[in-house]
Write an enzyme that holds these catalytic residues in place. Structure first.
Site, mmCIF file in Angstrom:
data_model
loop_
_atom_site.group_PDB
_atom_site.id
_atom_site.type_symbol
_atom_site.label_atom_id
_atom_site.label_comp_id
_atom_site.label_asym_id
_atom_site.label_seq_id
_atom_site.Cartn_x
_atom_site.Cartn_y
_atom_site.Cartn_z
ATOM 1 C CG HIS A 1 -1.801 1.186 1.317
ATOM 2 N ND1 HIS A 1 -2.312 1.648 2.503
ATOM 3 C CD2 HIS A 1 -2.273 2.031 0.352
ATOM 4 C CE1 HIS A 1 -3.062 2.711 2.277
ATOM 5 N NE2 HIS A 1 -3.046 2.964 0.981
ATOM 6 C CE1 TYR B 1 7.499 17.321 -20.954
ATOM 7 C CE2 TYR B 1 6.606 17.676 -23.153
ATOM 8 C CZ TYR B 1 7.485 18.032 -22.142
ATOM 9 O OH TYR B 1 8.353 19.085 -22.314
ATOM 10 N N GLY B 2 4.895 11.047 -21.932
ATOM 11 C CA GLY B 2 4.001 9.898 -21.824
ATOM 12 C C GLY B 2 4.059 9.209 -20.476
ATOM 13 C CG ASN B 3 7.552 9.786 -18.583
ATOM 14 O OD1 ASN B 3 8.154 8.821 -19.023
ATOM 15 N ND2 ASN B 3 7.850 11.036 -18.936
ATOM 16 C CG ASP C 1 8.431 9.026 -22.211
ATOM 17 O OD1 ASP C 1 9.656 8.922 -21.976
ATOM 18 O OD2 ASP C 1 7.824 10.117 -22.150
ATOM 19 N NE ARG D 1 12.972 17.128 -17.921
ATOM 20 C CZ ARG D 1 14.017 17.639 -18.565
ATOM 21 N NH1 ARG D 1 14.003 18.917 -18.933
ATOM 22 N NH2 ARG D 1 15.069 16.897 -18.838
#
Length: 209
Positions: free
Chosen positions: A89, A196-198, A97, A174
């Site tokens: 948890h 910026y796919g993270n 990316d 970022r």
């Protein structure tokens, strides 16, 4: 039973093949054959009869077992499945990316080259609860000033998340995102090429049955 001439273990519903010529020394081959017979005779009979287990040996003397599990998406590798189960948890997992400095930021990196993040979200999110004790259990990287996000990509990720969580996705600056990634349980380095796919997922509490 092993067919010594071609290096194949055969039964009516089970086929396991490897390249004999690649195994050195020959003692390794004998050990592999003994292990195959043991696996076949004692460990996998029920699963084989039910057609739910596939076992493969690759070229070389090191065994790798590839088990097909019901309800697990093909994009979830054994290593990733193990990490998802080990997480507790509040632990975070980063889906990074292809541009992300994964190996710089994380001591535990799982390679998922060739896979997109929406596909991985679709496979991962049914497997654990997102954290209900925080305002935003899902975070994405915000674009640097002058850049922009891919609207279609954000929509795809948001749709996958919405099936499992009512909280809005948080967009994190970022370098703050990098700081969060350093504290993550693991980073999954994908083949996602959109900037910026993270995305970060924070695990919640699995409900008792």
């Amino acid at each position: 039973m092993v067919d010594g001439g071609c290096g194949i273990v055969r039964s009516s519903s089970f086929s396991l093949q490897y390249v004999v010529a690649s195994v050195r020394p020959w003692s390794d081959l004998h050990n592999i054959i003994a292990r195959i017979n043991f696996l076949y005779e004692f460990a996998c009979v029920d699963a084989i009869q039910a057609n739910v287990l596939s076992v493969q040996l690759p070229v070389g003397s090191r065994e790798v077992v590839d088990a097909m599990l019901k309800g697990i998406a093909p994009c979830i590798s054994p290593e990733l499945l193990k990490s998802l189960a080990e997480m507790g948890h509040g632990d975070k997992i980063v889906l990074a990316d292809a541009h992300f400095p994964s190996h710089t930021l994380g001591p535990r990196v799982i390679r998922a080259d060739g896979l997109g993040i929406p596909e991985l979200l679709r496979g991962i999110l049914p497997l654990f609860e997102l954290d209900a004790y925080v305002a935003h259990p899902v975070a994405m990287m915000a674009p640097v000033a002058g850049d922009s996000l891919d609207a279609d990509y954000v929509h795809s990720c948001s749709e996958e998340v919405a099936h499992h969580c009512q909280s809005a996705i948080d967009f994190v600056e970022r370098f703050a995102f990098y700081d969060l990634a350093r504290t993550a349980y693991c980073i999954v380095h994908t083949g996602e090429t959109r900037k910026y796919g993270n995305i970060i997922l924070q695990k919640g509490v699995t409900p008792c049955p």
